[in-house]
Design a protein around this motif. Structure first.
Motif, PDB file in Angstrom:
ATOM      1  N   THR A  46      -8.459 -76.553  35.686  1.00  8.06           N
ATOM      2  CA  THR A  46      -8.280 -75.393  34.818  1.00  8.06           C
ATOM      3  C   THR A  46      -7.209 -75.668  33.760  1.00  8.06           C
ATOM      4  O   THR A  46      -7.311 -75.201  32.626  1.00  8.06           O
ATOM      5  CB  THR A  46      -7.897 -74.158  35.653  1.00  8.06           C
ATOM      6  OG1 THR A  46      -8.838 -73.995  36.716  1.00  8.06           O
ATOM      7  CG2 THR A  46      -7.877 -72.900  34.802  1.00  8.06           C
ATOM      8  N   GLN A  65      -7.045 -64.972  26.683  1.00 12.03           N
ATOM      9  CA  GLN A  65      -8.213 -65.838  26.751  1.00 12.03           C
ATOM     10  C   GLN A  65      -8.778 -65.830  28.174  1.00 12.03           C
ATOM     11  O   GLN A  65      -8.024 -65.887  29.139  1.00 12.03           O
ATOM     12  CB  GLN A  65      -7.838 -67.277  26.369  1.00 12.03           C
ATOM     13  CG  GLN A  65      -7.282 -67.421  24.975  1.00 12.03           C
ATOM     14  CD  GLN A  65      -8.292 -67.035  23.922  1.00 12.03           C
ATOM     15  OE1 GLN A  65      -9.452 -67.409  24.000  1.00 12.03           O
ATOM     16  NE2 GLN A  65      -7.844 -66.287  22.916  1.00 12.03           N
ATOM     17  N   PRO A  66     -10.099 -65.732  28.319  1.00 14.79           N
ATOM     18  CA  PRO A  66     -10.681 -65.828  29.662  1.00 14.79           C
ATOM     19  C   PRO A  66     -10.383 -67.198  30.261  1.00 14.79           C
ATOM     20  O   PRO A  66     -10.336 -68.207  29.545  1.00 14.79           O
ATOM     21  CB  PRO A  66     -12.175 -65.620  29.431  1.00 14.79           C
ATOM     22  CG  PRO A  66     -12.387 -65.971  27.989  1.00 14.79           C
ATOM     23  CD  PRO A  66     -11.129 -65.588  27.278  1.00 14.79           C
ATOM     24  N   VAL A  68     -11.211 -70.490  31.818  1.00 17.04           N
ATOM     25  CA  VAL A  68     -12.413 -71.321  31.875  1.00 17.04           C
ATOM     26  C   VAL A  68     -12.484 -72.001  33.237  1.00 17.04           C
ATOM     27  O   VAL A  68     -11.555 -72.701  33.650  1.00 17.04           O
ATOM     28  CB  VAL A  68     -12.415 -72.377  30.756  1.00 17.04           C
ATOM     29  CG1 VAL A  68     -13.689 -73.215  30.823  1.00 17.04           C
ATOM     30  CG2 VAL A  68     -12.275 -71.709  29.395  1.00 17.04           C
ATOM     31  N   GLU A 127     -16.399 -68.281  33.102  1.00 12.50           N
ATOM     32  CA  GLU A 127     -15.115 -67.691  32.731  1.00 12.50           C
ATOM     33  C   GLU A 127     -14.697 -66.601  33.704  1.00 12.50           C
ATOM     34  O   GLU A 127     -15.535 -65.814  34.163  1.00 12.50           O
ATOM     35  CB  GLU A 127     -15.184 -67.098  31.317  1.00 12.50           C
ATOM     36  CG  GLU A 127     -15.409 -68.120  30.225  1.00 12.50           C
ATOM     37  CD  GLU A 127     -15.526 -67.496  28.845  1.00 12.50           C
ATOM     38  OE1 GLU A 127     -15.347 -68.215  27.849  1.00 12.50           O
ATOM     39  OE2 GLU A 127     -15.788 -66.272  28.766  1.00 12.50           O
TER      40      GLU A 127
END
Length: 380
Positions: A46, A65-66, A68, A127
């Motif tokens: 991550t 931000q999501p 990932v 996500e």
């Protein structure tokens, strides 16, 4: 023919223990720190994704931000015998108690309509998203679908600033304009942000963030409805969908600040992706073509015309006076005919292109043929 379709499934995590919820929050917050270039303890895979997001997006500090989730460390399993939940999602996190990466299995709710897709498809990078009502995993699933090889019509789509999408059925010239709701949502939240800025509201960043999330969800809902309507229309007509390549949609369009502001904020790529995956799931092909000069060319005589600021297209050669977006979409539809081996089959219309004139015979004519997608059709 087959097409591989990537579909995003919105999976809600539920019934989380306090420890699992804390680990998710810690990982999510650490990801926000990492995408800003600051040091943070994250699951190693991550952390690599955070570095990529930083390089690709260079996000502002007031945006979230999501997280990932790389597909090789993400897991999805189904067990109908489990009492708490039939679906479980394995999420990689950094465990501070162990001082290293770990994984937690979270009970999840997969929408019933998407269960066959998750069962049969391949999970790709996805996500982790935090919302006011809890945690979600936007699960990206790829699956191959068989698309039709024979069509009776072309449904051409032109995307622009005035209307996010204008569709034209090439056989009848029936035209539909989409995007009024998208413009209304955008304008509403633009004015709301201005009023918050003028009032200097306390905790303004948090308020703006919540507003941005709400706006994004509402626009996204509009795009899903638009894409669904377009695909349903194509299915009913047995029409291939023709769309312009997005590469040049913003190039050469410097027409003033107000126009440019609207153009650059239109979510063209997202709408295209929604149309593509919905169409392929229905067995309908989407063909992308070079849209250069489609907005400047007369769809009747193929000469150069003029598009005015009122959204009209006028041709000084043949006298055509038509809606400019309709003219552009019609040109896109005609251009895609060059990618097919045979003309349309059942409308009795006359379709004119710069190189040739294609006569479309009525359905009961012995000379009628199908519009057949060639195996060698290039994909952009």
């Amino acid at each position: 023919m087959q097409r591989e379709v990537a579909t995003t499934v919105r999976v809600k995590l539920h019934a989380l223990t306090e420890r699992k919820a804390d680990l998710l929050s810690r990982e999510y917050d650490a990801f926000q720190t990492a995408v800003q270039g600051d040091d943070a303890n994250l699951y190693s895979a991550t952390k690599q994704q955070a570095s990529k997001v930083r390089k690709q997006k260079n996000p502002r500090r007031d945006t979230e931000q999501p997280v990932v989730l790389r597909n090789d460390v993400l897991g999805v399993e189904y067990d109908e015998d489990t009492v708490l939940s039939s679906w479980w999602v394995k999420i990689p996190v950094y465990d501070p108690e162990r001082g290293r990466g770990n994984s937690i299995w979270c009970p999840a709710i997969v929408p019933e309509k998407d269960e066959p897709l998750v069962h049969e498809g391949k999970v790709r990078d996805s996500e982790l998203v935090r919302r006011d009502d809890g945690w979600y995993v936007h699960l990206v699933v790829k699956k191959r679908y068989k698309v039709r090889e024979k069509y009776d019509d072309v449904l051409a789509i032109d995307m622009g600033a005035r209307w996010i999408a204008t569709s034209v059925a090439l056989s009848t010239r029936e035209t539909t304009f989409y995007g009024k709701d998208v413009r209304r949502v955008r304008e509403h939240y633009k004015q709301l942000r201005k009023s918050i800025g003028k009032a200097k509201v306390r905790q303004g960043k948090q308020v703006l963030h919540r507003i941005g999330n709400t706006e994004s969800r509402k626009v996204d809902d509009c795009l899903h409805k638009i894409s669904r309507t377009i695909v349903d229309d194509a299915v009913a007509r047995n029409a291939v969908i023709a769309m312009g390549d997005l590469g040049g949609i913003r190039e050469g369009n410097d027409k003033g600040g107000h126009f440019n502001d609207k153009l650059h904020k239109m979510p063209f790529a997202k709408l295209l992706s929604y149309i593509e995956y919905k169409a392929h799931r229905e067995g309908i092909e989407v063909v992308l073509v070079d849209e250069a000069y489609t907005s400047q060319t007369c769809n009747r005589c193929a000469e150069k015309g003029v598009r005015n600021t009122q959204g009209r297209f006028r041709c000084p050669h043949c006298g055509l006076d038509d809606n400019a977006d309709k003219n552009g979409a019609t040109n896109i539809g005609k251009r895609v005919l060059g990618k097919f081996s045979k003309p349309l089959s059942n409308t009795g219309a006359v379709l004119t292109r710069p190189e040739t004139q294609v006569i479309v015979e009525p359905e009961n004519s012995p000379d009628a043929v199908d519009l057949t997608l060639s195996e060698g059709t290039p994909r952009v």
